[in-house]
Design a protein around this motif. Structure first.
Motif, PDB file in Angstrom:
ATOM      1  N   GLU A   6       0.826  -1.212   0.000  1.00  0.00           N
ATOM      2  CA  GLU A   6       0.000   0.000   0.000  1.00  0.00           C
ATOM      3  C   GLU A   6       0.858   1.260   0.000  1.00  0.00           C
ATOM      4  OE1 GLU A   6      -2.735   2.419   3.170  1.00  0.00           O
ATOM      5  OE2 GLU A   6      -2.173   0.356   3.581  1.00  0.00           O
ATOM      6  N   LEU A   7       1.994   1.220   0.687  1.00  0.00           N
ATOM      7  CA  LEU A   7       2.854   2.382   0.823  1.00  0.00           C
ATOM      8  C   LEU A   7       3.958   2.338  -0.223  1.00  0.00           C
ATOM      9  CD1 LEU A   7       3.181   2.351   4.708  1.00  0.00           C
ATOM     10  CD2 LEU A   7       1.944   4.055   3.372  1.00  0.00           C
ATOM     11  N   ASP A   8       3.959   3.318  -1.107  1.00  0.00           N
ATOM     12  CA  ASP A   8       5.020   3.416  -2.105  1.00  0.00           C
ATOM     13  C   ASP A   8       6.183   4.253  -1.601  1.00  0.00           C
ATOM     14  OD1 ASP A   8       3.593   1.921  -4.009  1.00  0.00           O
ATOM     15  OD2 ASP A   8       2.462   3.699  -4.598  1.00  0.00           O
ATOM     16  N   THR A   9       5.887   5.228  -0.777  1.00  0.00           N
ATOM     17  CA  THR A   9       6.909   6.100  -0.197  1.00  0.00           C
ATOM     18  C   THR A   9       6.545   6.358   1.256  1.00  0.00           C
ATOM     19  OG1 THR A   9       5.713   8.112  -0.833  1.00  0.00           O
ATOM     20  CG2 THR A   9       7.367   7.267  -2.389  1.00  0.00           C
ATOM     21  N   VAL A  10       7.510   6.854   2.024  1.00  0.00           N
ATOM     22  CA  VAL A  10       7.214   7.256   3.392  1.00  0.00           C
ATOM     23  C   VAL A  10       6.330   8.495   3.342  1.00  0.00           C
ATOM     24  CG1 VAL A  10       8.189   8.058   5.559  1.00  0.00           C
ATOM     25  CG2 VAL A  10       9.391   6.304   4.239  1.00  0.00           C
ATOM     26  N   PRO A  11       5.172   8.465   3.987  1.00  0.00           N
ATOM     27  CA  PRO A  11       4.265   9.621   3.929  1.00  0.00           C
ATOM     28  C   PRO A  11       4.936  10.901   4.388  1.00  0.00           C
ATOM     29  CG  PRO A  11       3.155   7.724   4.883  1.00  0.00           C
ATOM     30  CD  PRO A  11       4.605   7.346   4.748  1.00  0.00           C
ATOM     31  N   THR A  12       4.582  12.002   3.759  1.00  0.00           N
ATOM     32  CA  THR A  12       5.171  13.290   4.126  1.00  0.00           C
ATOM     33  C   THR A  12       4.869  13.637   5.572  1.00  0.00           C
ATOM     34  OG1 THR A  12       3.223  14.422   3.245  1.00  0.00           O
ATOM     35  CG2 THR A  12       5.119  14.174   1.781  1.00  0.00           C
ATOM     36  N   SER A  13       3.730  13.159   6.096  1.00  0.00           N
ATOM     37  CA  SER A  13       3.394  13.452   7.490  1.00  0.00           C
ATOM     38  C   SER A  13       4.371  12.787   8.453  1.00  0.00           C
ATOM     39  CB  SER A  13       1.962  12.988   7.797  1.00  0.00           C
ATOM     40  OG  SER A  13       1.813  11.600   7.557  1.00  0.00           O
ATOM     41  N   VAL A  14       4.876  11.615   8.094  1.00  0.00           N
ATOM     42  CA  VAL A  14       5.849  10.928   8.938  1.00  0.00           C
ATOM     43  C   VAL A  14       7.185  11.659   8.904  1.00  0.00           C
ATOM     44  CG1 VAL A  14       7.127   8.774   9.267  1.00  0.00           C
ATOM     45  CG2 VAL A  14       4.697   8.711   8.666  1.00  0.00           C
ATOM     46  N   VAL A  15       7.624  12.045   7.717  1.00  0.00           N
ATOM     47  CA  VAL A  15       8.864  12.820   7.597  1.00  0.00           C
ATOM     48  C   VAL A  15       8.741  14.136   8.346  1.00  0.00           C
ATOM     49  CG1 VAL A  15      10.404  13.992   5.981  1.00  0.00           C
ATOM     50  CG2 VAL A  15       9.472  11.743   5.406  1.00  0.00           C
ATOM     51  N   ALA A  16       7.592  14.786   8.229  1.00  0.00           N
ATOM     52  CA  ALA A  16       7.382  16.056   8.927  1.00  0.00           C
ATOM     53  C   ALA A  16       7.439  15.868  10.435  1.00  0.00           C
ATOM     54  CB  ALA A  16       6.047  16.659   8.516  1.00  0.00           C
ATOM     55  N   ALA A  17       6.884  14.741  10.927  1.00  0.00           N
ATOM     56  CA  ALA A  17       6.872  14.502  12.367  1.00  0.00           C
ATOM     57  C   ALA A  17       8.282  14.333  12.918  1.00  0.00           C
ATOM     58  CB  ALA A  17       6.030  13.267  12.678  1.00  0.00           C
ATOM     59  N   VAL A  18       9.111  13.501  12.257  1.00  0.00           N
ATOM     60  CA  VAL A  18      10.460  13.299  12.783  1.00  0.00           C
ATOM     61  C   VAL A  18      11.309  14.554  12.611  1.00  0.00           C
ATOM     62  CG1 VAL A  18      10.404  10.789  12.490  1.00  0.00           C
ATOM     63  CG2 VAL A  18      11.328  12.222  10.651  1.00  0.00           C
ATOM     64  N   THR A  19      11.030  15.328  11.557  1.00  0.00           N
ATOM     65  CA  THR A  19      11.785  16.560  11.346  1.00  0.00           C
ATOM     66  C   THR A  19      11.435  17.597  12.401  1.00  0.00           C
ATOM     67  OG1 THR A  19      11.835  16.135   8.957  1.00  0.00           O
ATOM     68  CG2 THR A  19      12.341  18.364   9.676  1.00  0.00           C
ATOM     69  N   THR A  20      10.160  17.756  12.679  1.00  0.00           N
ATOM     70  CA  THR A  20       9.742  18.707  13.715  1.00  0.00           C
ATOM     71  C   THR A  20      10.301  18.307  15.076  1.00  0.00           C
ATOM     72  OG1 THR A  20       7.701  19.186  12.520  1.00  0.00           O
ATOM     73  CG2 THR A  20       7.750  19.754  14.856  1.00  0.00           C
ATOM     74  N   ALA A  21      10.227  17.005  15.384  1.00  0.00           N
ATOM     75  CA  ALA A  21      10.763  16.520  16.658  1.00  0.00           C
ATOM     76  C   ALA A  21      12.273  16.724  16.723  1.00  0.00           C
ATOM     77  CB  ALA A  21      10.412  15.051  16.835  1.00  0.00           C
TER      78      ALA A  21
END
Length: 264
Positions: free
Chosen positions: A6-21
């Motif tokens: 189902e997942l072709d790429t890591v969702p942008t929301s996940v990247v945004a979460a680790v980046t913000t943290a």
């Protein structure tokens, strides 16, 4: 639901979460920090975890409705069925609170005990490592590839403790493995945390990493990254690695058998 297809790429929301943290953790970083006693050190570790966990939890759980949060960062072994986020709010926390630069924020999604995606953010360099099961590994969007070496005598390899207070038998085994590898490989690194060595293996900068541990948060993100970059991920006896494995090895495929032989 087959998450890995189902997942072709890591969702942008996940990247945004680790980046913000990670950016928040960078704000807490003091290169002049020098804790002077164990109590001060432990308080600083807990303070980082307590500050960063809330930044990650809500967006990650929202990214996969129905997913759950693995609470204990130092736990090992298999998880119950379903989707779980295995997160380290400060991977390399001990380095962070001592003013050292080797630390990151990591998140891995596990579906029925199979890692299916990961995002690793290294705030002091701005680098973002991502991987999706079956979809490859990337650094800042560019594909990663493990080392092409085939001679262990030319290899840069590494290991390290998974956590403080490990059993004496595990520490003795680690020491013996370092001694064995020092006579077999070119250079041996012994450092923490695991993720900061595994990103080097995935990128081909290092050639192998092993650890006599099953701590999920330190191994899962890097394990998927290395596997998707073309590396071999097994236990130290060469059997396929899973969350139920007692130990861990990630290596360039041309060196894997040689490393297993030395470790055994």
């Amino acid at each position: 639901m087959n998450v890995s297809t189902e997942l072709d790429t890591v969702p942008t929301s996940v990247v945004a979460a680790v980046t913000t943290a990670g950016d928040a953790l960078r704000e807490r970083f003091d290169p002049a920090a020098r804790p002077t006693d164990l109590d001060t050190l432990v308080r600083a570790i807990h303070a980082n975890d307590e500050a960063i966990a809330p930044i990650l939890m809500e967006p990650l759980l929202a990214a996969r409705p129905g997913s759950r949060w693995a609470e204990d960062e130092l736990a090992g072994g298999a998880l119950p069925p379903g989707e779980w986020w295995v997160v380290d709010t400060a991977e390399g926390n001990i380095n962070h609170i001592h003013g050292m630069r080797e630390w990151a924020v990591t998140a891995a999604l596990v579906s029925d005990n199979v890692p299916v995606l990961t995002a690793i953010y290294v705030p002091l360099t701005g680098d973002i490592y991502t991987a999706v099961r079956g979809g490859g590994a990337r650094l800042n969007g560019e594909p990663l590839q493990v080392s092409a070496k085939t001679e262990l005598t030319a290899a840069l390899v590494g290991t390290g403790q998974a956590k403080p207070g490990e059993e004496p038998a595990a520490l003795r085994r680690m020491g013996e493995s370092v001694t064995a590898m020092l006579t077999s490989a070119l250079v041996v690194r012994v450092s923490v945390p695991a993720t900061m060595q595994l990103i080097h293996v995935a990128a081909g900068r290092m050639d192998a990493f092993w650890q006599f541990s099953d701590v999920r948060s330190g191994l899962l993100p890097g394990a998927l990254l290395v596997a998707e970059a073309g590396g071999a991920v097994t236990d130290t006896e060469g059997r396929p690695w899973s969350l139920a494995s007692a130990d861990f090895l990630a290596a360039a495929p041309g060196l894997h058998t040689q490393v297993v032989d030395v470790l055994n």
